[in-house]
Design a protein around this motif. Sequence first.
Motif, short mmCIF file in Angstrom:
data_model
loop_
_atom_site.label_atom_id
_atom_site.label_comp_id
_atom_site.label_asym_id
_atom_site.label_seq_id
_atom_site.Cartn_x
_atom_site.Cartn_y
_atom_site.Cartn_z
N ARG A 1 -10.21 -1.57 -14.53
CA ARG A 1 -8.63 -0.81 -14.41
C ARG A 1 -9.10 0.07 -13.10
O ARG A 1 -8.03 0.13 -12.42
CB ARG A 1 -8.29 -0.25 -15.47
CG ARG A 1 -8.03 -0.78 -16.87
CD ARG A 1 -8.38 0.73 -18.26
NE ARG A 1 -7.94 -0.19 -19.07
CZ ARG A 1 -9.39 -0.55 -19.64
NH1 ARG A 1 -10.36 -0.63 -19.13
NH2 ARG A 1 -9.65 -1.37 -20.58
N GLY A 2 -10.39 -0.37 -11.95
CA GLY A 2 -10.33 0.13 -10.98
C GLY A 2 -10.71 1.25 -10.89
O GLY A 2 -10.45 2.22 -10.03
N VAL B 1 -17.53 0.32 -10.86
CA VAL B 1 -15.82 -0.02 -11.03
C VAL B 1 -15.54 -0.65 -11.83
O VAL B 1 -16.05 -1.81 -12.38
CB VAL B 1 -14.97 0.05 -10.17
CG1 VAL B 1 -13.30 -0.10 -10.42
CG2 VAL B 1 -15.82 0.70 -8.74
N ARG C 1 -8.93 5.89 -7.91
CA ARG C 1 -8.84 4.36 -9.16
C ARG C 1 -8.95 3.50 -7.61
O ARG C 1 -8.04 3.84 -6.51
CB ARG C 1 -7.96 4.49 -9.27
CG ARG C 1 -7.72 4.86 -10.98
CD ARG C 1 -6.74 4.65 -11.51
NE ARG C 1 -6.62 5.11 -13.09
CZ ARG C 1 -7.14 4.32 -13.90
NH1 ARG C 1 -7.76 3.48 -13.98
NH2 ARG C 1 -7.53 5.31 -15.09
N LEU C 2 -9.04 2.09 -7.76
CA LEU C 2 -8.89 1.79 -6.45
C LEU C 2 -8.38 0.15 -6.76
O LEU C 2 -7.95 0.30 -8.51
CB LEU C 2 -10.25 1.08 -5.71
CG LEU C 2 -11.20 2.00 -5.67
CD1 LEU C 2 -12.64 1.06 -5.75
CD2 LEU C 2 -11.17 2.63 -4.55
N ASN C 3 -7.61 -0.59 -5.95
CA ASN C 3 -6.55 -1.78 -6.05
C ASN C 3 -8.34 -2.87 -6.52
O ASN C 3 -7.88 -3.79 -5.04
CB ASN C 3 -5.45 -2.07 -5.66
CG ASN C 3 -4.38 -0.37 -5.06
OD1 ASN C 3 -3.62 -0.84 -6.97
ND2 ASN C 3 -3.50 -0.43 -4.30
N VAL C 4 -7.80 -3.03 -7.73
CA VAL C 4 -8.87 -4.03 -7.85
C VAL C 4 -8.13 -5.21 -7.82
O VAL C 4 -7.38 -5.44 -8.85
CB VAL C 4 -9.98 -3.87 -8.63
CG1 VAL C 4 -10.72 -2.78 -8.73
CG2 VAL C 4 -9.36 -4.00 -10.16
#
Length: 165
Positions: free
Chosen positions: A123-124, A120, A44-47
């Motif tokens: 939600r990341g 992506v 997961r990434l902090n989008v």
Amino acid sequence: MSKVPGLFLACCIIPLLAAWLVLRSGWQPDTTTNQGRFLGQEIRLNVPEQVHKAWFIALNQPGDCNQACLGQSELMDQLVVALGKHRQQVGLLLLGEGQSEVASVIPEAPVLSPGAFYLVDKRGLVVLEYLPQQDQTANRVLLKGLLKDLKKLLSYERSSSGGGQ
């Protein structure tokens, strides 16, 4: 009247038995329609908080990126044009320390491959990976596959959300 329960049981048991046999025998398709590769682990990434973006295309460009990896940022600029009417629904991300006029820059994810593009969700969650190729022509074909996958996902999202946003 005695045929009805037997017919009902047969209608329930035969599909379950067929599914069990297919799973047990390993008779499943080996290919998929997507062009990218699904990741083996959840990342997961902090989008950025952009509610109106359905999907993101991310380019991993860490600080120790080689020349081939740096060439991928040129393709990122071409993606803006290639997205066409979908540009409003898709955000662009640059993972690393680089600068970009077209993409939001967020911290790199060390578990991702340098120079690779990723699809992506909003939600990341990193869904698909597109590894860089040595040949620029092969990279363009790779990006066409990315766009094809993205258009399928956008079409699916539009149909599952009741016809639009």
